[in-house]
Design an enzyme around this catalytic site. Sequence first.
Site, PDB file in Angstrom:
ATOM      1  N   SER A  22       0.816  -1.213   0.000  1.00  0.00           N
ATOM      2  CA  SER A  22       0.000   0.000   0.000  1.00  0.00           C
ATOM      3  C   SER A  22       0.855   1.270   0.000  1.00  0.00           C
ATOM      4  CB  SER A  22      -0.898   0.015   1.232  1.00  0.00           C
ATOM      5  OG  SER A  22      -1.534   1.271   1.308  1.00  0.00           O
ATOM      6  N   THR A  67      -9.619  -1.065   3.018  1.00  0.00           N
ATOM      7  CA  THR A  67      -9.408  -1.484   1.634  1.00  0.00           C
ATOM      8  C   THR A  67      -9.829  -2.935   1.443  1.00  0.00           C
ATOM      9  OG1 THR A  67      -7.890  -1.380  -0.235  1.00  0.00           O
ATOM     10  CG2 THR A  67      -6.928  -2.043   1.869  1.00  0.00           C
ATOM     11  N   LYS A  71     -14.375  -3.468   2.405  1.00  0.00           N
ATOM     12  CA  LYS A  71     -15.130  -2.208   2.228  1.00  0.00           C
ATOM     13  C   LYS A  71     -16.634  -2.379   2.465  1.00  0.00           C
ATOM     14  CE  LYS A  71     -11.946   0.072  -0.979  1.00  0.00           C
ATOM     15  NZ  LYS A  71     -11.792   0.761  -2.252  1.00  0.00           N
ATOM     16  N   ASN A  92     -14.786   3.283   2.643  1.00  0.00           N
ATOM     17  CA  ASN A  92     -13.320   3.165   2.596  1.00  0.00           C
ATOM     18  C   ASN A  92     -12.634   4.073   3.626  1.00  0.00           C
ATOM     19  OD1 ASN A  92     -13.573   5.696   1.357  1.00  0.00           O
ATOM     20  ND2 ASN A  92     -11.765   5.351   0.096  1.00  0.00           N
ATOM     21  N   ASP A 107     -13.726   7.160  -2.298  1.00  0.00           N
ATOM     22  CA  ASP A 107     -13.359   6.729  -3.662  1.00  0.00           C
ATOM     23  C   ASP A 107     -14.196   7.497  -4.677  1.00  0.00           C
ATOM     24  OD1 ASP A 107     -11.407   4.822  -3.091  1.00  0.00           O
ATOM     25  OD2 ASP A 107     -12.856   3.199  -2.868  1.00  0.00           O
ATOM     26  N   GLY A 130     -15.906  -2.522 -16.259  1.00  0.00           N
ATOM     27  CA  GLY A 130     -15.833  -3.205 -14.967  1.00  0.00           C
ATOM     28  C   GLY A 130     -17.093  -2.953 -14.166  1.00  0.00           C
ATOM     29  N   GLY A 132     -17.082  -3.898 -10.510  1.00  0.00           N
ATOM     30  CA  GLY A 132     -16.719  -4.215  -9.133  1.00  0.00           C
ATOM     31  C   GLY A 132     -16.974  -3.033  -8.204  1.00  0.00           C
ATOM     32  N   GLY A 133     -16.285  -3.043  -7.064  1.00  0.00           N
ATOM     33  CA  GLY A 133     -16.505  -2.015  -6.051  1.00  0.00           C
ATOM     34  C   GLY A 133     -16.165  -0.610  -6.544  1.00  0.00           C
ATOM     35  N   TYR A 217      -3.082   2.443 -11.175  1.00  0.00           N
ATOM     36  CA  TYR A 217      -2.026   3.457 -10.991  1.00  0.00           C
ATOM     37  C   TYR A 217      -0.612   2.882 -11.018  1.00  0.00           C
ATOM     38  CZ  TYR A 217      -2.731   2.038  -6.121  1.00  0.00           C
ATOM     39  OH  TYR A 217      -2.902   1.319  -4.986  1.00  0.00           O
TER      40      TYR A 217
HETATM   41  P1  NAP Z   1     -13.235  -5.799  -8.151  1.00  0.00           P
HETATM   42  O1  NAP Z   1     -14.396  -5.493  -7.255  1.00  0.00           O
HETATM   43  O2  NAP Z   1     -12.528  -7.088  -8.031  1.00  0.00           O
HETATM   44  O3  NAP Z   1     -13.782  -5.671  -9.694  1.00  0.00           O
HETATM   45  C1  NAP Z   1     -12.924  -5.912 -10.777  1.00  0.00           C
HETATM   46  C2  NAP Z   1     -13.693  -5.753 -12.107  1.00  0.00           C
HETATM   47  O4  NAP Z   1     -12.744  -5.909 -13.163  1.00  0.00           O
HETATM   48  C3  NAP Z   1     -14.783  -6.784 -12.334  1.00  0.00           C
HETATM   49  O5  NAP Z   1     -15.880  -6.175 -12.973  1.00  0.00           O
HETATM   50  C4  NAP Z   1     -14.113  -7.802 -13.266  1.00  0.00           C
HETATM   51  O6  NAP Z   1     -15.004  -8.378 -14.200  1.00  0.00           O
HETATM   52  C5  NAP Z   1     -13.170  -6.920 -14.056  1.00  0.00           C
HETATM   53  N1  NAP Z   1     -12.014  -7.685 -14.522  1.00  0.00           N
HETATM   54  C6  NAP Z   1     -11.059  -8.287 -13.769  1.00  0.00           C
HETATM   55  N2  NAP Z   1     -10.141  -8.872 -14.565  1.00  0.00           N
HETATM   56  C7  NAP Z   1     -10.552  -8.661 -15.842  1.00  0.00           C
HETATM   57  C8  NAP Z   1     -10.027  -9.030 -17.114  1.00  0.00           C
HETATM   58  N3  NAP Z   1      -8.889  -9.749 -17.226  1.00  0.00           N
HETATM   59  N4  NAP Z   1     -10.702  -8.656 -18.220  1.00  0.00           N
HETATM   60  C9  NAP Z   1     -11.832  -7.936 -18.131  1.00  0.00           C
HETATM   61  N5  NAP Z   1     -12.393  -7.544 -16.940  1.00  0.00           N
HETATM   62  C10 NAP Z   1     -11.742  -7.907 -15.829  1.00  0.00           C
HETATM   63  O7  NAP Z   1     -12.118  -4.676  -8.030  1.00  0.00           O
HETATM   64  P2  NAP Z   1     -12.283  -3.107  -7.630  1.00  0.00           P
HETATM   65  O8  NAP Z   1     -12.245  -2.962  -6.166  1.00  0.00           O
HETATM   66  O9  NAP Z   1     -13.427  -2.540  -8.372  1.00  0.00           O
HETATM   67  O10 NAP Z   1     -10.887  -2.528  -8.179  1.00  0.00           O
HETATM   68  C11 NAP Z   1     -10.596  -2.573  -9.558  1.00  0.00           C
HETATM   69  C12 NAP Z   1      -9.224  -1.973  -9.846  1.00  0.00           C
HETATM   70  O11 NAP Z   1      -9.211  -0.604  -9.486  1.00  0.00           O
HETATM   71  C13 NAP Z   1      -8.061  -2.617  -9.090  1.00  0.00           C
HETATM   72  O12 NAP Z   1      -6.987  -2.731  -9.988  1.00  0.00           O
HETATM   73  C14 NAP Z   1      -7.746  -1.610  -7.988  1.00  0.00           C
HETATM   74  O13 NAP Z   1      -6.386  -1.652  -7.619  1.00  0.00           O
HETATM   75  C15 NAP Z   1      -8.080  -0.302  -8.692  1.00  0.00           C
HETATM   76  N6  NAP Z   1      -8.477   0.774  -7.757  1.00  0.00           N
HETATM   77  C16 NAP Z   1      -7.823   1.976  -7.862  1.00  0.00           C
HETATM   78  C17 NAP Z   1      -8.192   3.012  -7.021  1.00  0.00           C
HETATM   79  C18 NAP Z   1      -7.484   4.339  -7.134  1.00  0.00           C
HETATM   80  O14 NAP Z   1      -7.594   5.148  -6.188  1.00  0.00           O
HETATM   81  N7  NAP Z   1      -6.800   4.640  -8.225  1.00  0.00           N
HETATM   82  C19 NAP Z   1      -9.215   2.846  -6.077  1.00  0.00           C
HETATM   83  C20 NAP Z   1      -9.886   1.618  -6.024  1.00  0.00           C
HETATM   84  C21 NAP Z   1      -9.498   0.566  -6.872  1.00  0.00           C
HETATM   85  P3  NAP Z   1     -15.864  -9.698 -13.890  1.00  0.00           P
HETATM   86  O15 NAP Z   1     -17.106  -9.213 -13.204  1.00  0.00           O
HETATM   87  O16 NAP Z   1     -16.099 -10.259 -15.241  1.00  0.00           O
HETATM   88  O17 NAP Z   1     -14.998 -10.576 -13.016  1.00  0.00           O
END
Ligand code: NAP
Length: 275
Positions: A22, A67, A71, A92, A107, A130, A132-133, A217
């Site tokens: 982190s 995180t 969450k 978060n 977020d 996507g 997800g969260g 990032y």
């Molecule tokens: P999550 O809840 O696990 O959701 C991930 C999403 O990505 C799901 O919809 C999944 O699709 C899709 N996915 C995963 N692998 C894939 C692939 N190979 N091809 C196509 N789609 C794919 O994760 P999250 O919490 O939303 O976080 C997602 C990303 O954002 C992570 O990399 C995290 O590090 C980043 N993030 C960044 C910040 C920031 O401040 N910059 C904040 C939060 C999160 P399926 O439904 O088909 O599995």
Amino acid sequence: MLMKINATTDLYALLGNPVSHSLGPAMHNAVFSHLGYDGVYLAFNVIDIGQAISSVRALGIKGVSITIPHKVGVMPFLDEIEADALKIGAVNTVTNNRGILTGYNTDCAGALRALSEQAGINGKDVVILGAGGAARAIGFGIISRGGRLTIANRTRDRGQALADDLKAVFCPLAEVHHAACQILINTTPVGMTPDIREMPVAKSFLKKYMLVMDIVYNPLKTRLLREAEDAGSRVVDGVSMFVYQGAVQSELWTGQKAPVRLMRRVVIDRLKMNS
Ligand code: NAP
């Protein structure tokens, strides 16, 4: 910095699993130091979030970042949840105000602040890759700012469910190029280190977007952002969202304006050190 820790130092914590990579501790400790605030921020690898929140109460920990994977699971253990975090369904950030624990979702605010530096959202057609969260938090923000939203996801059921919740349109990820949108936001991990040559959409479709944001990032400039820039789009990197969500956290905890330029520099330096 450790030399400044004393018997009155306030403790802040990151609760997640895993937390070892982190960037939060480097960023928040730099902020405390810059503000001259007597606080320290540490990361804890947490398996049982309920027990961890009991410890926050018992030890008088002043504020917490939450995180993956806690969450959603943290919510029943808090005393209050701010209205937007309740609607998003994820927390978060936690403040501890004289023993009352309140949950927030920064977020959403962080992503919107990063995005709105480059473009207005009201009346725009936005596609989020996507479901997800992160997609849920950002999608909620887009809708509440008057954007029209499409959710494009690999797994239909999950994407459709989020689109229904947000009153958005669903589109299979493989057909995202058919969605007429001006802004594209990647919330999938595609393109993240070590798979830095991957892209969630084909390069040939990027021309149509005025703005492309990637919340990945690491690396700072993903292939998606490089190709989007080459195609003439404005871009927003994932560090911007990370820094702004951290800035909102820090402002909730300290009541002071967060030094976002310093935070961005610290995060980028730390990313370079880790790579
Ligand atoms: P999550 O809840 O696990 O959701 C991930 C999403 O990505 C799901 O919809 C999944 O699709 C899709 N996915 C995963 N692998 C894939 C692939 N190979 N091809 C196509 N789609 C794919 O994760 P999250 O919490 O939303 O976080 C997602 C990303 O954002 C992570 O990399 C995290 O590090 C980043 N993030 C960044 C910040 C920031 O401040 N910059 C904040 C939060 C999160 P399926 O439904 O088909 O599995």
